[in-house]
Write a protein that holds these residues in place. Structure first.
Motif, PDB file in Angstrom:
ATOM      1  N   ALA A 190       4.734  -2.042  -0.967  1.00 17.36           N
ATOM      2  CA  ALA A 190       5.006  -0.841  -1.516  1.00 17.36           C
ATOM      3  C   ALA A 190       4.690  -0.630  -2.894  1.00 17.36           C
ATOM      4  N   THR A 191       4.815  -1.548  -3.671  1.00 15.63           N
ATOM      5  CA  THR A 191       4.072  -1.155  -5.219  1.00 15.63           C
ATOM      6  C   THR A 191       2.660  -1.259  -5.145  1.00 15.63           C
ATOM      7  N   VAL A 192       2.194  -2.298  -4.441  1.00 18.49           N
ATOM      8  CA  VAL A 192       0.438  -2.424  -4.397  1.00 18.49           C
ATOM      9  C   VAL A 192      -0.142  -1.179  -3.723  1.00 18.49           C
ATOM     10  N   ARG A 193       0.685  -0.670  -2.883  1.00 18.73           N
ATOM     11  CA  ARG A 193       0.072   0.710  -2.279  1.00 18.73           C
ATOM     12  C   ARG A 193       0.220   1.695  -3.010  1.00 18.73           C
ATOM     13  N   GLN A 194       1.103   1.857  -3.825  1.00 20.55           N
ATOM     14  CA  GLN A 194       1.484   2.989  -4.892  1.00 20.55           C
ATOM     15  C   GLN A 194       0.220   3.039  -6.025  1.00 20.55           C
ATOM     16  N   SER A 195       0.004   1.749  -6.435  1.00 21.48           N
ATOM     17  CA  SER A 195      -0.948   1.505  -7.571  1.00 21.48           C
ATOM     18  C   SER A 195      -2.269   1.429  -7.108  1.00 21.48           C
ATOM     19  N   ASN A 196      -2.515   1.240  -5.833  1.00 17.76           N
ATOM     20  CA  ASN A 196      -3.892   1.365  -5.286  1.00 17.76           C
ATOM     21  C   ASN A 196      -4.089   2.187  -3.950  1.00 17.76           C
ATOM     22  N   SER A 197      -4.674   3.265  -4.263  1.00 20.15           N
ATOM     23  CA  SER A 197      -4.714   4.283  -3.023  1.00 20.15           C
ATOM     24  C   SER A 197      -5.723   3.644  -2.231  1.00 20.15           C
ATOM     25  N   ASP A 198      -5.294   4.126  -0.677  1.00 23.92           N
ATOM     26  CA  ASP A 198      -5.972   3.773   0.397  1.00 23.92           C
ATOM     27  C   ASP A 198      -6.096   2.405   0.795  1.00 23.92           C
ATOM     28  N   SER A 199      -5.073   1.520   0.298  1.00 29.64           N
ATOM     29  CA  SER A 199      -4.778   0.119   0.348  1.00 29.64           C
ATOM     30  C   SER A 199      -3.939   0.077   1.813  1.00 29.64           C
ATOM     31  N   TYR A 200      -4.276  -1.218   2.425  1.00 28.82           N
ATOM     32  CA  TYR A 200      -3.479  -1.237   3.731  1.00 28.82           C
ATOM     33  C   TYR A 200      -2.967  -2.705   3.837  1.00 28.82           C
ATOM     34  N   ILE A 201      -1.405  -2.672   3.735  1.00 30.89           N
ATOM     35  CA  ILE A 201      -0.797  -3.944   3.964  1.00 30.89           C
ATOM     36  C   ILE A 201      -0.121  -3.906   5.047  1.00 30.89           C
ATOM     37  N   ALA A 202      -0.109  -4.765   5.984  1.00 31.36           N
ATOM     38  CA  ALA A 202       0.665  -4.887   7.140  1.00 31.36           C
ATOM     39  C   ALA A 202       1.396  -6.209   7.324  1.00 31.36           C
ATOM     40  N   ILE A 203       2.549  -6.213   7.450  1.00 32.96           N
ATOM     41  CA  ILE A 203       3.451  -7.351   7.657  1.00 32.96           C
ATOM     42  C   ILE A 203       4.197  -7.589   8.973  1.00 32.96           C
ATOM     43  N   GLN A 204       3.820  -8.635   9.867  1.00 31.96           N
ATOM     44  CA  GLN A 204       4.501  -8.751  11.186  1.00 31.96           C
ATOM     45  C   GLN A 204       5.529  -9.687  11.146  1.00 31.96           C
ATOM     46  N   ILE A 205       6.544  -9.477  11.649  1.00 32.61           N
ATOM     47  CA  ILE A 205       7.714 -10.360  11.518  1.00 32.61           C
ATOM     48  C   ILE A 205       8.211 -10.616  12.968  1.00 32.61           C
ATOM     49  N   ASN A 206       9.225 -11.524  12.770  1.00 40.34           N
ATOM     50  CA  ASN A 206      10.044 -11.852  14.217  1.00 40.34           C
ATOM     51  C   ASN A 206      11.421 -11.437  14.122  1.00 40.34           C
ATOM     52  N   ARG A 207      11.948 -10.700  14.791  1.00 44.81           N
ATOM     53  CA  ARG A 207      13.745 -10.385  14.781  1.00 44.81           C
ATOM     54  C   ARG A 207      14.229 -10.499  16.122  1.00 44.81           C
ATOM     55  N   ARG A 208      15.236 -11.473  16.012  1.00 43.27           N
ATOM     56  CA  ARG A 208      16.007 -11.751  17.192  1.00 43.27           C
ATOM     57  C   ARG A 208      16.860 -10.441  17.716  1.00 43.27           C
ATOM     58  N   SER A 209      17.471  -9.984  16.416  1.00 38.79           N
ATOM     59  CA  SER A 209      18.522  -9.055  16.589  1.00 38.79           C
ATOM     60  C   SER A 209      18.591  -8.088  15.467  1.00 38.79           C
ATOM     61  N   ILE A 210      18.872  -6.825  15.576  1.00 42.69           N
ATOM     62  CA  ILE A 210      19.366  -5.988  14.614  1.00 42.69           C
ATOM     63  C   ILE A 210      20.132  -6.534  13.442  1.00 42.69           C
ATOM     64  N   GLU A 211      21.116  -7.336  13.427  1.00 40.02           N
ATOM     65  CA  GLU A 211      22.111  -7.775  12.687  1.00 40.02           C
ATOM     66  C   GLU A 211      21.354  -8.962  11.821  1.00 40.02           C
ATOM     67  N   GLN A 212      20.585  -9.713  12.539  1.00 36.91           N
ATOM     68  CA  GLN A 212      19.782 -11.068  11.767  1.00 36.91           C
ATOM     69  C   GLN A 212      18.544 -10.420  10.842  1.00 36.91           C
ATOM     70  N   ARG A 213      18.549 -11.327   9.906  1.00 39.12           N
ATOM     71  CA  ARG A 213      17.249 -11.163   9.040  1.00 39.12           C
ATOM     72  C   ARG A 213      16.098 -11.243   9.842  1.00 39.12           C
ATOM     73  N   ALA A 214      14.979 -10.665   9.483  1.00 34.85           N
ATOM     74  CA  ALA A 214      13.808 -10.944  10.281  1.00 34.85           C
ATOM     75  C   ALA A 214      12.940 -12.038   9.458  1.00 34.85           C
ATOM     76  N   THR A 215      12.130 -12.905  10.223  1.00 34.58           N
ATOM     77  CA  THR A 215      11.358 -13.864   9.852  1.00 34.58           C
ATOM     78  C   THR A 215       9.976 -13.441   9.663  1.00 34.58           C
ATOM     79  N   PHE A 216       9.561 -13.660   8.428  1.00 36.16           N
ATOM     80  CA  PHE A 216       8.014 -13.691   8.354  1.00 36.16           C
ATOM     81  C   PHE A 216       7.088 -14.628   9.310  1.00 36.16           C
ATOM     82  N   GLN A 217       6.029 -13.545   9.738  1.00 36.94           N
ATOM     83  CA  GLN A 217       5.058 -14.212  10.529  1.00 36.94           C
ATOM     84  C   GLN A 217       3.800 -14.437   9.905  1.00 36.94           C
ATOM     85  N   ARG A 218       3.107 -13.137   9.628  1.00 44.01           N
ATOM     86  CA  ARG A 218       1.822 -13.142   9.027  1.00 44.01           C
ATOM     87  C   ARG A 218       1.687 -11.644   8.472  1.00 44.01           C
ATOM     88  N   LEU A 219       0.393 -11.658   7.527  1.00 46.52           N
ATOM     89  CA  LEU A 219       0.306 -10.526   6.618  1.00 46.52           C
ATOM     90  C   LEU A 219      -1.118 -10.265   6.645  1.00 46.52           C
TER      91      LEU A 219
END
Length: 410
Positions: free
Chosen positions: A36-65
Motif C-alpha cells: 500500500a505504501t509503494v502504491r501511494q508513493s509511486n502512482s500507477d504501480s501495480y502490486i498483486a499478492i496471491q495467498i492461500n487461506r483455509r478458513s476466515i479465522e486462520q491467517r493466510a499463507t503467502f504464495q506469490r507476488l
C-alpha cells in the motif's frame, strides 16, 4: 579469547543478520502495508499478492507476488521497443522460490519451449522468439559434432529466407538422414521457424537480437540480493532501478547527437535492388532493424543524402528521453508505512531439503568456472625447460626411456 559453541555462533550470526537485513517473519506479516505504501508513493504501480487461506479465522499463507512500478511501465509504453525478455532465477533465501523477470529494451542496443503454449494462450498474436544461447546449449547436448556448430549459427542468423534455406540445406547435406536417427535439420524443423530463425522474425519490433542477454545481465546484477528477505529484496530492486533511471536520463540529456551513441557507432563501421522509400533491401536487414545496412548506405551516399534521415525514429534521442522521463518515488521507512488493515500473512510453506543449500547455479558442460580466465583445456602443454610437448617436472625427473635427455634452451 572467548570459546563458544558452534550453535551459539550460528544463533548470533542469525540475530545479526536479522538486525541488518530484517526479520523474515516481520517482513511477510507487513507485506500488505508495504504494498500500500509503494502504491501511494509511486502512482500507477501495480502490486498483486496471491495467498492461500483455509478458513476466515486462520491467517493466510503467502504464495506469490507480482511487482510492477509505474515509472517502468509508463516508460516502456512511451518509447521502448515492443519486445519483452522473459527469464527466471532461483532465490537463495531460507524459503527458496523463483524470481521471474520481464524486461523491456530501449533502442540503444533480448524466450523457450516451455513458454510457447503459455505465450499463445495469454498473448494471442504476439511474436515469440527463442534465446539462441539456450537453444545452442540444447543443441550441444544432443549433437556432439563440432563441425555442425558453425552451420547452426549460419542457419539461425540468416536475415532473409533464401539464405536461410541454403544454410538449412547445407545442414542436411553435412548430416544426412540415417534411418530413424535424429539430425540437426530434423531437430530444428520440429520447431516453428518463427521461434528461432531471424529470417522469419517480424519487423515491428525493429530488433534482430538472437539472445536474451538483457535478462542475463539483470540476473547477474541482482545476484547479491537473491538471499535477502522479501521486502529487502523488493527495496533493492526499487532503489537500483530508481538510480538507473536517473543516471540514464541525465547521461542522454548531456549527449548532443540526434541518435543513440551505439547506433551512430554502428553506422560508422559500415562505410561503404535498395528501395529507400520503403526503407527495405533484399537482404532484409534494413527493415528488420530499422538501421540502414551496408547496401542501403551505399545507395544513400551515392545519392548524396544523409544516412541519419533513414534511421528509424525509435533510435532517436527524443525517444530515449521519453523512456526515461518518469522517476521512481522514494518509500518511507517502515515506521511510516500505511496501515492497510488486512490480516497478517504467514510465512510461505517450504519443504526443507537435506544437506546444505546450494548457492551456485549449475554450469553448462562447456562453461568455464572463471569466465575472466582463459582455459587450457585442449591445448598442448610444453615444459618450460625443454620446450617438449607433454613433458613436465615429474616426467623429466623420472625419465623411463634410456638416452632421452631434457635440454634447457637459453
Amino acid at each position: 579469547m572467548v570459546n563458544i559453541s558452534s550453535k551459539k555462533a550460528y544463533r548470533t550470526k542469525r540475530k545479526a543478520r536479522e538486525t541488518i537485513k530484517g526479520c523474515d517473519m516481520e517482513q511477510y506479516e507487513r507485506l500488505w502495508d508495504y504494498a500500500a505504501t509503494v502504491r501511494q508513493s509511486n502512482s500507477d504501480s501495480y502490486i498483486a499478492i496471491q495467498i492461500n487461506r483455509r478458513s476466515i479465522e486462520q491467517r493466510a499463507t503467502f504464495q506469490r507476488l507480482f511487482y510492477d512500478l509505474g515509472a517502468l511501465k509508463k516508460g516502456f509504453l512511451a518509447s521502448c521497443k515492443p519486445i519483452i525478455g522473459l527469464d527466471g532465477c532461483f532465490l537463495k533465501g531460507p524459503f527458496g522460490g523463483q524470481l521471474l523477470a520481464a524486461l523491456g529494451k530501449n533502442g540503444n542496443d533480448n524466450m523457450q519451449k516451455g513458454l510457447v503454449h503459455a505465450i499463445e494462450e495469454l498473448f494471442p498474436g504476439a511474436e515469440h522468439r527463442f534465446c539462441h544461447k539456450h537453444l545452442f546449449e540444447n543443441f550441444k547436448a544432443k549433437f556432439k559434432n563440432s563441425e555442425l556448430r558453425e552451420l547452426f549459427w549460419v542457419t539461425t542468423s540468416a536475415t532473409n529466407v533464401d539464405d536461410f534455406k541454403r544454410a538449412l540445406n547445407a545442414l542436411e547435406i553435412s548430416q544426412p538422414q540415417n534411418g530413424e536417427d535424429l539430425t540437426v535439420a530434423s531437430w530444428l524443423k520440429r520447431l516453428s521457424y518463427h521461434l528461432w530463425s531471424r529470417a522469419y522474425y517480424g519487423i515491428a519490433a525493429k530488433a534482430d537480437i538472437l539472445v536474451n542477454n538483457l535478462n542475463e545481465s539483470f540476473n547477474n546484477c541482482i545476484l547479491k540480493a537473491r538471499d535477502e528477505p522479501i521486502m529487502t529484496l523488493l527495496e533493492f530492486f526499487r532503489r537500483k532501478l530508481m538510480q538507473r533511471l536517473t543516471l540514464k536520463k541525465q547521461g542522454m540529456e548531456k549527449y548532443g547527437g540526434k541518435f543513440y551513441p551505439n547506433i551512430v557507432e554502428k553506422l560508422a563501421k559500415v562505410t561503404s535492388v535498395v528501395n529507400l522509400q520503403r526503407r527495405s533491401y533484399s537482404c532484409d536487414a534494413f527493415q528488420l532493424t530499422g538501421i540502414p545496412c551496408v547496401h542501403a548506405i551505399f545507395a544513400i551516399q551515392s545519392m548524396r543524402m544523409k544516412v541519419e534521415n533513414y534511421v528509424d525514429e525509435c533510435y532517436s534521442k527524443k525517444a530515449y528521453l521519453r523512456a526515461y522521463a518518469y522517476s521512481i518515488g522514494a518509500v518511507p521507512s517502515k515506521d511510516h508505512w500505511i496501515d492497510s488493515g488486512i490480516q497478517l500473512l504467514n510465512l510461505p510453506f517450504v519443504k526443507k531439503q537435506p544437506g546444505r543449500p546450494k548457492k551456485l547455479r549449475r554450469r553448462g558442460p562447456d562453461e568455464p568456472r572463471d569466465p575472466l580466465r582463459a582455459s587450457k583445456k585442449g591445448l598442448t602443454i610444453y615444459y618450460k625447460r625443454c620446450l617438449k610437448a607433454g613433458h613436465n617436472r615429474e616426467l623429466v625427473k623420472n625419465l623411463l626411456i634410456p638416452n632421452q635427455s631434457c635440454t634447457r634452451y637459453i
